[in-house]
Structure formats: C-alpha cells, structure tokens
Design an enzyme around this catalytic site. Structure first.
Site, PDB file in Angstrom:
ATOM      1  N   HIS A  62      -1.824   6.446  -1.437  1.00  0.00           N
ATOM      2  CA  HIS A  62      -3.288   6.414  -1.511  1.00  0.00           C
ATOM      3  C   HIS A  62      -3.942   6.876  -0.219  1.00  0.00           C
ATOM      4  O   HIS A  62      -3.406   6.700   0.876  1.00  0.00           O
ATOM      5  CB  HIS A  62      -3.753   4.984  -1.816  1.00  0.00           C
ATOM      6  CG  HIS A  62      -3.207   4.463  -3.106  1.00  0.00           C
ATOM      7  ND1 HIS A  62      -3.169   3.118  -3.418  1.00  0.00           N
ATOM      8  CD2 HIS A  62      -2.645   5.085  -4.185  1.00  0.00           C
ATOM      9  CE1 HIS A  62      -2.625   2.951  -4.610  1.00  0.00           C
ATOM     10  NE2 HIS A  62      -2.292   4.134  -5.097  1.00  0.00           N
ATOM     11  N   LYS A  71      -5.431   2.446   9.016  1.00  0.00           N
ATOM     12  CA  LYS A  71      -4.957   1.126   8.563  1.00  0.00           C
ATOM     13  C   LYS A  71      -3.918   0.589   9.529  1.00  0.00           C
ATOM     14  O   LYS A  71      -2.995   1.300   9.940  1.00  0.00           O
ATOM     15  CB  LYS A  71      -4.318   1.248   7.164  1.00  0.00           C
ATOM     16  CG  LYS A  71      -5.280   1.719   6.091  1.00  0.00           C
ATOM     17  CD  LYS A  71      -4.553   2.149   4.837  1.00  0.00           C
ATOM     18  CE  LYS A  71      -5.500   2.853   3.877  1.00  0.00           C
ATOM     19  NZ  LYS A  71      -4.796   3.548   2.806  1.00  0.00           N
ATOM     20  N   TYR A 131      -3.697  -5.859   5.820  1.00  0.00           N
ATOM     21  CA  TYR A 131      -4.016  -4.743   6.704  1.00  0.00           C
ATOM     22  C   TYR A 131      -5.501  -4.681   7.028  1.00  0.00           C
ATOM     23  O   TYR A 131      -6.333  -5.127   6.250  1.00  0.00           O
ATOM     24  CB  TYR A 131      -3.531  -3.418   6.126  1.00  0.00           C
ATOM     25  CG  TYR A 131      -3.894  -3.099   4.704  1.00  0.00           C
ATOM     26  CD1 TYR A 131      -3.324  -3.820   3.640  1.00  0.00           C
ATOM     27  CD2 TYR A 131      -4.762  -2.058   4.389  1.00  0.00           C
ATOM     28  CE1 TYR A 131      -3.627  -3.509   2.323  1.00  0.00           C
ATOM     29  CE2 TYR A 131      -5.063  -1.743   3.083  1.00  0.00           C
ATOM     30  CZ  TYR A 131      -4.489  -2.475   2.055  1.00  0.00           C
ATOM     31  OH  TYR A 131      -4.788  -2.163   0.748  1.00  0.00           O
ATOM     32  N   ASP A 168      -1.193   5.170 -10.302  1.00  0.00           N
ATOM     33  CA  ASP A 168      -0.083   5.704  -9.498  1.00  0.00           C
ATOM     34  C   ASP A 168       0.909   6.475 -10.350  1.00  0.00           C
ATOM     35  O   ASP A 168       1.589   7.373  -9.853  1.00  0.00           O
ATOM     36  CB  ASP A 168       0.600   4.564  -8.740  1.00  0.00           C
ATOM     37  CG  ASP A 168      -0.323   3.977  -7.680  1.00  0.00           C
ATOM     38  OD1 ASP A 168       0.021   2.913  -7.128  1.00  0.00           O
ATOM     39  OD2 ASP A 168      -1.392   4.570  -7.413  1.00  0.00           O
TER      40      ASP A 168
HETATM   41  C1  LIG Z   1      -7.985  -0.895  -2.110  1.00  0.00           C
HETATM   42  C2  LIG Z   1      -9.079  -1.722  -2.698  1.00  0.00           C
HETATM   43  C3  LIG Z   1      -9.089  -2.054  -4.034  1.00  0.00           C
HETATM   44  N1  LIG Z   1     -10.100  -2.814  -4.553  1.00  0.00           N
HETATM   45  C4  LIG Z   1     -10.034  -3.168  -5.966  1.00  0.00           C
HETATM   46  C5  LIG Z   1      -9.971  -1.975  -6.905  1.00  0.00           C
HETATM   47  C6  LIG Z   1      -9.112  -2.476  -8.044  1.00  0.00           C
HETATM   48  O1  LIG Z   1      -9.926  -3.104  -9.021  1.00  0.00           O
HETATM   49  C7  LIG Z   1      -8.211  -3.525  -7.411  1.00  0.00           C
HETATM   50  C8  LIG Z   1      -6.821  -3.024  -7.135  1.00  0.00           C
HETATM   51  O2  LIG Z   1      -6.941  -1.806  -6.440  1.00  0.00           O
HETATM   52  P1  LIG Z   1      -5.704  -0.848  -6.290  1.00  0.00           P
HETATM   53  O3  LIG Z   1      -4.897  -0.842  -7.545  1.00  0.00           O
HETATM   54  O4  LIG Z   1      -6.230   0.468  -5.769  1.00  0.00           O
HETATM   55  O5  LIG Z   1      -4.885  -1.597  -5.155  1.00  0.00           O
HETATM   56  P2  LIG Z   1      -3.640  -0.955  -4.368  1.00  0.00           P
HETATM   57  O6  LIG Z   1      -2.761  -0.178  -5.293  1.00  0.00           O
HETATM   58  O7  LIG Z   1      -3.053  -2.043  -3.568  1.00  0.00           O
HETATM   59  O8  LIG Z   1      -4.339   0.070  -3.379  1.00  0.00           O
HETATM   60  C9  LIG Z   1      -4.030   0.093  -2.006  1.00  0.00           C
HETATM   61  O9  LIG Z   1      -2.715   0.553  -1.920  1.00  0.00           O
HETATM   62  C10 LIG Z   1      -2.320   1.344  -0.839  1.00  0.00           C
HETATM   63  C11 LIG Z   1      -1.013   0.813  -0.333  1.00  0.00           C
HETATM   64  C12 LIG Z   1      -3.274   1.581   0.239  1.00  0.00           C
HETATM   65  O10 LIG Z   1      -2.926   1.983   1.328  1.00  0.00           O
HETATM   66  C13 LIG Z   1      -4.705   1.403  -0.009  1.00  0.00           C
HETATM   67  O11 LIG Z   1      -5.232   0.502   0.927  1.00  0.00           O
HETATM   68  C14 LIG Z   1      -5.071   0.951  -1.354  1.00  0.00           C
HETATM   69  O12 LIG Z   1      -5.287   2.115  -2.125  1.00  0.00           O
HETATM   70  O13 LIG Z   1      -8.837  -3.893  -6.172  1.00  0.00           O
HETATM   71  C15 LIG Z   1     -11.139  -3.265  -3.769  1.00  0.00           C
HETATM   72  O14 LIG Z   1     -12.065  -3.958  -4.257  1.00  0.00           O
HETATM   73  N2  LIG Z   1     -11.160  -2.938  -2.446  1.00  0.00           N
HETATM   74  C16 LIG Z   1     -10.163  -2.180  -1.870  1.00  0.00           C
HETATM   75  O15 LIG Z   1     -10.213  -1.936  -0.648  1.00  0.00           O
END
Ligand SMILES: Cc1cn([C@H]2C[C@H](O)[C@@H](COP(=O)(O)OP(=O)(O)O[C@H]3O[C@H](C)C(=O)[C@H](O)[C@H]3O)O2)c(=O)[nH]c1=O
Length: 181
Positions: A62, A71, A131, A168
C-alpha cells in the site's frame, strides 16, 4: 540512544531501541524527535495506527499518491516479514525492495519513507502492528500494488497462499502503478 542502520535502499532505516530490562520487565524509548531528525530526517507524525492480523495474513503493498505517508513501523505482538518497495522514478533503487523481520521479541522498527509501497506478512499465530504516519489517511488517494508481482520479485517467506483483503487480491501490477517522480 537508539541504533540507526541504513538498509540496502539507503533511505530505508532500521531502528533498534535501547532496551532496559530488570526484574519488573523492560523499558525502551520508541521515538525521539531530536535523534530522528539528526539520524534520519526532519519528521512530523500526525497519525498513529494499530492493526492485528492472524497467521498467514498479508497486508499490502500500500501507498498513497499526492500525500505519501512516511511510516515508522513496529510489532508489539508476534512476528512479521515487513517489505518496502521504492516507487520513486528518480531513485537509483526504483522498483527494488527490501524486507526485514520485525517482532515483539527483536523490538526492531523500520522507517518507511514517503515514496515507498509497504506491506507485511504475518509469521506468528497473530501479530499486532503499530506505526506512526507523517500524513493523514486519505481513502481516495490510497493505491495497492500486487504483492506477488514478479517484476518486483519479493521473496515473501510464505508457506501457503497468504490471506488477503479483496483490495489486495486485486492489486495493480508495478508496470501499471501510479508511481512518484
Ligand atoms: C489505513 C487506514 C485504514 N482505515 C480504514 C479503512 C478500512 O475500512 C479499514 C481497513 O483498512 P485497510 O484494509 O486498508 O487496512 P490495511 O490493509 O491494514 O492497510 C494498511 O496496510 C499497510 C500495511 C500500510 O502500510 C498502510 O498503512 C495501510 O494501507 O480501516 C482508516 O480508517 N484509516 C487508515 O489509516
């Protein structure tokens, strides 16, 4: 004083805190602005994140366009293989990746500069990943690059197909990704 080590892509820095253990447990400083500004770069963190993932989960790769996030990442439970990919066209290391194992046990932290795609794969039964970010989350600016893109060739220590979010599973190939100047 923490230990700061540039990795194969020099802007990516491994940070190892000084751990003070005693009969009660341990104490460590996990961020000092003065040291970080001196050893890494001037930085202002505006958002902290915390995720928990089960074994075999892979989150990534991401990044955000327009408002890329730096980060400072670490693991407070379990163990992950953490990967960053340089997607700055002007970089000598464009398209190259570096991976490190971060765990609650080794207490290592990684500085992921703006301009990198980031992801991790959970090696332990579960992992809690926290993070600090240098810019705010902006859903509309989020981009996802395919974790298994052969042109990047990340050597993930996967033993079976990783468990992914729908986002993803449908990551963009590096050749089609929106990258940085
Ligand atoms: C990243 C983020 C997500 N969200 C909400 C959006 C979705 O409804 C839920 C899960 O999000 P997501 O599936 O994108 O979460 P990750 O897959 O852990 O995403 C992260 O994964 C990789 C490892 C990264 O480096 C990034 O920080 C980030 O993209 O949280 C938020 O409200 N705020 C945020 O900052």
């Amino acid at each position: 004083m923490m230990e700061y080590t540039e990795l194969e892509i020099p802007d990516v820095v491994l940070i190892e805190p000084k751990v003070f253990g005693d009969h009660r447990g341990f104490f460590m400083e996990t961020f000092r602005e003065d040291e970080f500004n001196e050893k890494v770069q001037d930085v202002r963190f505006v958002q902290d994140n915390h995720s928990m993932s089960g074994k075999g989960i892979l989150r990534g790769l991401h990044y955000q366009i327009k408002r890329p996030q730096g980060k400072l990442v670490r693991v407070i439970e379990g163990e992950v293989f953490d990967v960053v990919v340089d997607i700055r066209k002007s970089s000598l290391y464009f398209g190259q990746w570096v991976g490190v194992t971060l765990s609650a046990e080794n207490r290592k932290m990684l500085w992921v500069p703006p301009g990198f795609a980031h992801g991790f794969y959970v090696l332990s039964d579960s992992a809690q990943f926290i993070y600090k970010c240098t810019d705010y989350y902006a859903h509309e600016l989020e981009r996802c690059m395919l974790w298994s893109d052969e042109t990047i060739g990340i050597k993930w220590p996967v033993t079976a197909s990783p468990v992914l979010s729908a986002k993803d599973e449908n990551g963009t190939l590096f050749k089609d990704a929106e990258v940085f100047e």
